[in-house]
Design a protein around this motif. Structure first.
Motif, PDB file in Angstrom:
ATOM      1  N   GLY A 162       0.838  -1.187   0.000  1.00 10.51           N
ATOM      2  CA  GLY A 162       0.000   0.000   0.000  1.00 10.51           C
ATOM      3  C   GLY A 162       0.873   1.236   0.000  1.00 10.51           C
ATOM      4  O   GLY A 162       1.789   1.369  -0.816  1.00 10.51           O
ATOM      5  N   PRO A 163       0.665   2.164   0.942  1.00  8.00           N
ATOM      6  CA  PRO A 163       1.488   3.376   0.989  1.00  8.00           C
ATOM      7  C   PRO A 163       2.839   3.176   1.661  1.00  8.00           C
ATOM      8  O   PRO A 163       3.690   4.051   1.604  1.00  8.00           O
ATOM      9  CB  PRO A 163       0.621   4.347   1.819  1.00  8.00           C
ATOM     10  CG  PRO A 163      -0.188   3.456   2.700  1.00  8.00           C
ATOM     11  CD  PRO A 163      -0.454   2.216   1.903  1.00  8.00           C
ATOM     12  N   ALA A 164       3.055   2.034   2.295  1.00 12.94           N
ATOM     13  CA  ALA A 164       4.311   1.796   3.011  1.00 12.94           C
ATOM     14  C   ALA A 164       5.421   1.451   2.026  1.00 12.94           C
ATOM     15  O   ALA A 164       5.226   0.670   1.094  1.00 12.94           O
ATOM     16  CB  ALA A 164       4.139   0.674   4.021  1.00 12.94           C
ATOM     17  N   ARG A 165       6.595   2.030   2.254  1.00 11.21           N
ATOM     18  CA  ARG A 165       7.758   1.801   1.398  1.00 11.21           C
ATOM     19  C   ARG A 165       8.886   1.230   2.247  1.00 11.21           C
ATOM     20  O   ARG A 165       9.328   1.852   3.218  1.00 11.21           O
ATOM     21  CB  ARG A 165       8.213   3.111   0.737  1.00 11.21           C
ATOM     22  CG  ARG A 165       7.152   3.781  -0.115  1.00 11.21           C
ATOM     23  CD  ARG A 165       6.865   2.960  -1.366  1.00 11.21           C
ATOM     24  NE  ARG A 165       5.879   3.611  -2.216  1.00 11.21           N
ATOM     25  CZ  ARG A 165       4.584   3.334  -2.190  1.00 11.21           C
ATOM     26  NH1 ARG A 165       4.128   2.416  -1.348  1.00 11.21           N
ATOM     27  NH2 ARG A 165       3.746   3.952  -2.998  1.00 11.21           N
ATOM     28  N   ILE A 166       9.338   0.019   1.893  1.00 10.42           N
ATOM     29  CA  ILE A 166      10.423  -0.637   2.605  1.00 10.42           C
ATOM     30  C   ILE A 166      11.490  -0.994   1.584  1.00 10.42           C
ATOM     31  O   ILE A 166      11.237  -1.768   0.661  1.00 10.42           O
ATOM     32  CB  ILE A 166       9.937  -1.906   3.328  1.00 10.42           C
ATOM     33  CG1 ILE A 166       8.802  -1.551   4.307  1.00 10.42           C
ATOM     34  CG2 ILE A 166      11.069  -2.588   4.068  1.00 10.42           C
ATOM     35  CD1 ILE A 166       8.164  -2.757   4.953  1.00 10.42           C
ATOM     36  N   ALA A 167      12.669  -0.420   1.731  1.00 11.76           N
ATOM     37  CA  ALA A 167      13.719  -0.638   0.745  1.00 11.76           C
ATOM     38  C   ALA A 167      15.085  -0.525   1.425  1.00 11.76           C
ATOM     39  O   ALA A 167      15.439   0.552   1.914  1.00 11.76           O
ATOM     40  CB  ALA A 167      13.609   0.389  -0.380  1.00 11.76           C
ATOM     41  N   PRO A 168      15.846  -1.620   1.442  1.00 11.32           N
ATOM     42  CA  PRO A 168      15.506  -2.964   0.976  1.00 11.32           C
ATOM     43  C   PRO A 168      14.776  -3.755   2.049  1.00 11.32           C
ATOM     44  O   PRO A 168      14.621  -3.289   3.177  1.00 11.32           O
ATOM     45  CB  PRO A 168      16.876  -3.572   0.688  1.00 11.32           C
ATOM     46  CG  PRO A 168      17.758  -2.936   1.721  1.00 11.32           C
ATOM     47  CD  PRO A 168      17.250  -1.523   1.887  1.00 11.32           C
ATOM     48  N   ALA A 169      14.342  -4.977   1.683  1.00 12.19           N
ATOM     49  CA  ALA A 169      13.652  -5.854   2.618  1.00 12.19           C
ATOM     50  C   ALA A 169      14.180  -7.274   2.457  1.00 12.19           C
ATOM     51  O   ALA A 169      14.390  -7.738   1.338  1.00 12.19           O
ATOM     52  CB  ALA A 169      12.146  -5.826   2.374  1.00 12.19           C
ATOM     53  N   SER A 170      14.399  -7.939   3.582  1.00 11.99           N
ATOM     54  CA  SER A 170      14.857  -9.322   3.542  1.00 11.99           C
ATOM     55  C   SER A 170      14.331 -10.029   4.781  1.00 11.99           C
ATOM     56  O   SER A 170      14.460  -9.511   5.901  1.00 11.99           O
ATOM     57  CB  SER A 170      16.389  -9.398   3.515  1.00 11.99           C
ATOM     58  OG  SER A 170      16.826 -10.740   3.526  1.00 11.99           O
ATOM     59  N   ALA A 171      13.711 -11.199   4.586  1.00  6.08           N
ATOM     60  CA  ALA A 171      13.138 -11.924   5.711  1.00  6.08           C
ATOM     61  C   ALA A 171      13.193 -13.424   5.441  1.00  6.08           C
ATOM     62  O   ALA A 171      13.060 -13.868   4.302  1.00  6.08           O
ATOM     63  CB  ALA A 171      11.704 -11.493   5.967  1.00  6.08           C
ATOM     64  N   ASP A 172      13.417 -14.161   6.512  1.00  4.14           N
ATOM     65  CA  ASP A 172      13.370 -15.621   6.478  1.00  4.14           C
ATOM     66  C   ASP A 172      12.228 -16.081   7.368  1.00  4.14           C
ATOM     67  O   ASP A 172      12.020 -15.524   8.456  1.00  4.14           O
ATOM     68  CB  ASP A 172      14.682 -16.223   6.974  1.00  4.14           C
ATOM     69  CG  ASP A 172      15.840 -15.925   6.033  1.00  4.14           C
ATOM     70  OD1 ASP A 172      15.993 -16.651   5.053  1.00  4.14           O
ATOM     71  OD2 ASP A 172      16.580 -14.947   6.295  1.00  4.14           O
ATOM     72  N   ALA A 173      11.510 -17.098   6.904  1.00  6.24           N
ATOM     73  CA  ALA A 173      10.374 -17.596   7.673  1.00  6.24           C
ATOM     74  C   ALA A 173      10.378 -19.114   7.657  1.00  6.24           C
ATOM     75  O   ALA A 173      10.722 -19.742   6.653  1.00  6.24           O
ATOM     76  CB  ALA A 173       9.063 -17.061   7.099  1.00  6.24           C
ATOM     77  N   LYS A 174       9.969 -19.678   8.780  1.00  4.98           N
ATOM     78  CA  LYS A 174       9.817 -21.129   8.886  1.00  4.98           C
ATOM     79  C   LYS A 174       8.478 -21.412   9.533  1.00  4.98           C
ATOM     80  O   LYS A 174       8.128 -20.821  10.562  1.00  4.98           O
ATOM     81  CB  LYS A 174      10.949 -21.745   9.706  1.00  4.98           C
ATOM     82  CG  LYS A 174      10.878 -23.260   9.753  1.00  4.98           C
ATOM     83  CD  LYS A 174      12.091 -23.846  10.469  1.00  4.98           C
ATOM     84  CE  LYS A 174      12.037 -25.373  10.459  1.00  4.98           C
ATOM     85  NZ  LYS A 174      13.214 -25.975  11.135  1.00  4.98           N
ATOM     86  N   LEU A 175       7.726 -22.318   8.911  1.00  7.19           N
ATOM     87  CA  LEU A 175       6.413 -22.691   9.406  1.00  7.19           C
ATOM     88  C   LEU A 175       6.393 -24.196   9.625  1.00  7.19           C
ATOM     89  O   LEU A 175       6.616 -24.966   8.689  1.00  7.19           O
ATOM     90  CB  LEU A 175       5.328 -22.290   8.395  1.00  7.19           C
ATOM     91  CG  LEU A 175       3.894 -22.733   8.695  1.00  7.19           C
ATOM     92  CD1 LEU A 175       3.426 -22.170  10.024  1.00  7.19           C
ATOM     93  CD2 LEU A 175       2.967 -22.287   7.568  1.00  7.19           C
ATOM     94  N   ALA A 176       6.151 -24.604  10.856  1.00  5.10           N
ATOM     95  CA  ALA A 176       6.111 -26.024  11.184  1.00  5.10           C
ATOM     96  C   ALA A 176       5.209 -26.222  12.395  1.00  5.10           C
ATOM     97  O   ALA A 176       5.304 -25.476  13.380  1.00  5.10           O
ATOM     98  CB  ALA A 176       7.518 -26.565  11.488  1.00  5.10           C
ATOM     99  N   GLY A 177       4.331 -27.203  12.313  1.00  9.81           N
ATOM    100  CA  GLY A 177       3.459 -27.513  13.438  1.00  9.81           C
ATOM    101  C   GLY A 177       2.557 -26.375  13.843  1.00  9.81           C
ATOM    102  O   GLY A 177       2.184 -26.254  15.014  1.00  9.81           O
TER     103      GLY A 177
END
Length: 605
Positions: free
Chosen positions: A317-332
């Protein structure tokens, strides 16, 4: 002549019978057995045809079957099932004669695919669903049309159901050697999705399938996505390598894999030059209570994932994030996200977010550090609070649980240390408030949208429990203004209950860190009149804490004149003492006149 008449009558009867057969169809019982055997042989699924079946010879040879279902032998609840209201197959006349159907077009009307939602990867049993024995045996179908299809994903134990509805698809292959083309649309929740796909099958099993995809998802993405990739199916794992494409006019690349044996396991690594996402629109007007609409996190239980997403520029939307980096883990049912490189709202942010949806009520844990972040859009977007502007420094350690925004706000606990520099308090002009201390002491001072108090520093630490954030060390410094205070912010009700003591200094010297290091400012002196800030944080009431203390404004004015130094930076000795000494310098007289002017400006005297 009699034999001729009998022959003529028989010919007429046959013509009538043929006409009726062409018009109304003939029973298809002779073919259904062959069709069932063919599908079971190629897929391993058991086919049941509970409805009627007919063969029409005009205007094209077509087989129509009603109420068709397919499932794995054994009928376990963890196995997928398929129901189709109507199946219509068009085929050459030679297929009827040989009883080995070769379909030119297969139409599925109202197909309904039931897929189980599994919490554990071993729930589906040790034997995976059988896969087709090869594209050669299924390549006889030249075209498949899906009308009004639906995918129903259910968990009986959790009473959860998800649907992909309104599926329309058209899949074609001109010959056994050519590419497969597909196009269609569907609705995911309330979001429409449309796609076009071209898949080129490999010449042998050692080569990958080449895929070319375009996707429009206006409820999620702001632009069309187009991508190319190489796909291989190895057992129950679909590996998608060499992903490259564009989102709008911005390129991206990466890879993915999906293991569909039981509970899906998704692995994804994508790098975007620019990722534009549609923001969730806030429909409630500013100042409205937190929504009690249930938030649905149950879906986190039915897929495991390992994700890495990065973008040179991320726009939500109107939010600006530069740069962006994320790691995610989904388990259980537990999602853990680590953001190691976020340039958010003009500053930097790092932190972790954990969402545990494995229980009846989801829980949340946020640890974050913000540095130089533009406070106004951040606070307005997260909490509907638009009173503070400037460069924000913050250290957050927050926990909560709940199934709605209001429940999460009510259960919030933890701590927050907040600092703000080079900004303003919007809607409040502290110097004007002090100038008007003699007015509206009962009703409080009104907030004006155009008012603002410039600040060079703001700092406070909060202890948060059950949605109430308490502080005892609120400090503010700005040109001509300093303020200390304490109190509480009630997050569930979006209200303030603060008691502050504003003070003034004559000069702006010493208000910035650099100036303080060179020459400290004069010690400010206040009126000894605490001020209350209470009510909704979108429009709080601000009023003096001691009723009647300003009933005699002339006495207050005289008191300021007698202070001598401090609040308005007066000289160390009174003007009377200087006159008694036999003469004050011109600069002292000028300074005294300036002080008089400021006091009169503040108090209108």
């Amino acid at each position: 002549m009699k034999p001729i008449r009998i022959a003529g009558a028989m010919a007429a009867l046959l013509l009538v019978a043929a006409t009726l057969l062409i018009a109304i169809g003939i029973p298809a019982g002779a073919l259904t057995g062959a069709i069932q055997s063919r599908i079971e042989r190629d897929t391993g699924y058991r086919v049941t045809i509970a409805g009627t079946g007919t063969v029409r010879l005009f205007p094209a040879v077509a087989l129509t079957l009603h109420d068709v279902s397919a499932e794995l032998p054994g009928g376990r609840t963890t196995d997928p099932r398929l129901k189709i209201a109507t199946v219509r197959a068009e085929l050459p006349l030679t297929s009827l004669i040989s009883a080995t159907p070769r379909l030119t077009e297969l139409t599925l009307i109202s197909p309904e695919l039931h897929l189980p939602l599994l919490r554990r990867r071993d729930e589906a049993g040790a034997t995976p669903a059988p896969a087709p024995k090869g594209s050669a045996e299924l390549a006889d179908i030249e075209r498949i049309v899906v009308q009004d299809g639906v995918v129903v994903m259910t968990s009986t134990a959790d009473r959860v159901e998800r649907r992909i509805a309104g599926i329309q698809a058209d899949i074609e292959r001109e010959d056994n050697e050519g590419p497969i083309t597909a196009s269609g649309s569907a609705t995911l929740g309330r979001s429409p999705v449309s796609f076009e796909l071209t898949a080129t099958p490999p010449a042998d099993d050692k080569q990958p399938m080449l895929i070319d995809l375009t996707l429009d998802a206006p409820g999620l993405l702001t632009s069309r996505l187009s991508a190319k990739a190489e796909a291989r199916l190895r057992g129950t794992t679909l590996a998608i390598n060499g992903v490259s494409g564009r989102l709008g006019d911005a390129p991206f690349n990466g890879w993915a894999s999906v293991d569909i044996a039981g509970k899906p396991l998704v692995k994804l690594d994508l790098d975007f030059q620019r990722l534009d996402l549609v923001a969730i629109t806030r429909t409630a007007p500013p100042g409205s209570p937190w929504s009690e609409t249930p938030l649905d996190f149950a879906g986190l239980n039915y897929v495991d994932a390992e994700l890495r997403l990065s973008a040179t520029e991320l726009n939500i939307g109107p939010a600006r994030i530069a740069p962006a980096s994320a790691d995610a883990k989904l388990a259980g049912g537990v999602l853990a996200v680590q953001a190691s490189r976020l340039a958010a709202y003009g500053g930097q942010a790092t932190g972790t977010l954990a969402i545990d949806a494995s229980g009846a009520v989801p829980t949340f844990d946020l640890q974050g550090d913000l540095s130089g972040v533009h406070a106004l859009p951040l606070l307005d977007g997260l909490a509907d609070f638009d009173r503070l502007d400037g460069r924000l420094q913050a250290k957050l350690a927050l926990r909560s649980s709940g199934s709605s925004a209001r429940a999460i706000a009510s259960g919030l606990s933890g701590s927050a240390a907040v600092g703000l520099r080079d900004g303003a308090i919007r809607g409040i002009d502290v110097t004007r408030i002090i100038r008007n201390l003699t007015a509206h002491t009962q009703d409080g001072w009104q907030i004006a949208p155009t008012d603002a108090t410039d600040l060079s520093e703001f700092a406070a630490s909060f202890r948060i429990a059950q949605g109430k954030a308490e502080t005892s060390d609120l400090k503010l410094a700005g040109p001509l203004v300093r303020m200390t205070g304490a109190g509480a912010i009630d997050l569930p009700t979006k209200t303030l209950a603060l008691k502050v003591e504003p003070k003034l200094v004559l000069t702006t010297q010493g208000q910035s860190p650099l100036e303080r290091s060179v020459a400290p400012a004069p010690e400010p002196i206040g009126f000894g009149i605490p001020v209350r800030i209470e009510g909704p944080w979108i429009a709080p009431r601000i009023f003096p804490d001691i009723a009647g203390v300003l009933d005699d404004p002339d006495a207050a004015y005289q008191r300021l004149r007698e202070i001598g130094s401090g609040l308005f930076g007066l000289l160390g000795s009174s003007r009377g003492d200087r006159n008694n000494s036999g003469g004050a310098s011109r600069s002292d007289d000028d300074h005294g006149a300036a002080v008089d002017a400021i006091i009169k400006q503040l108090f209108g005297r």
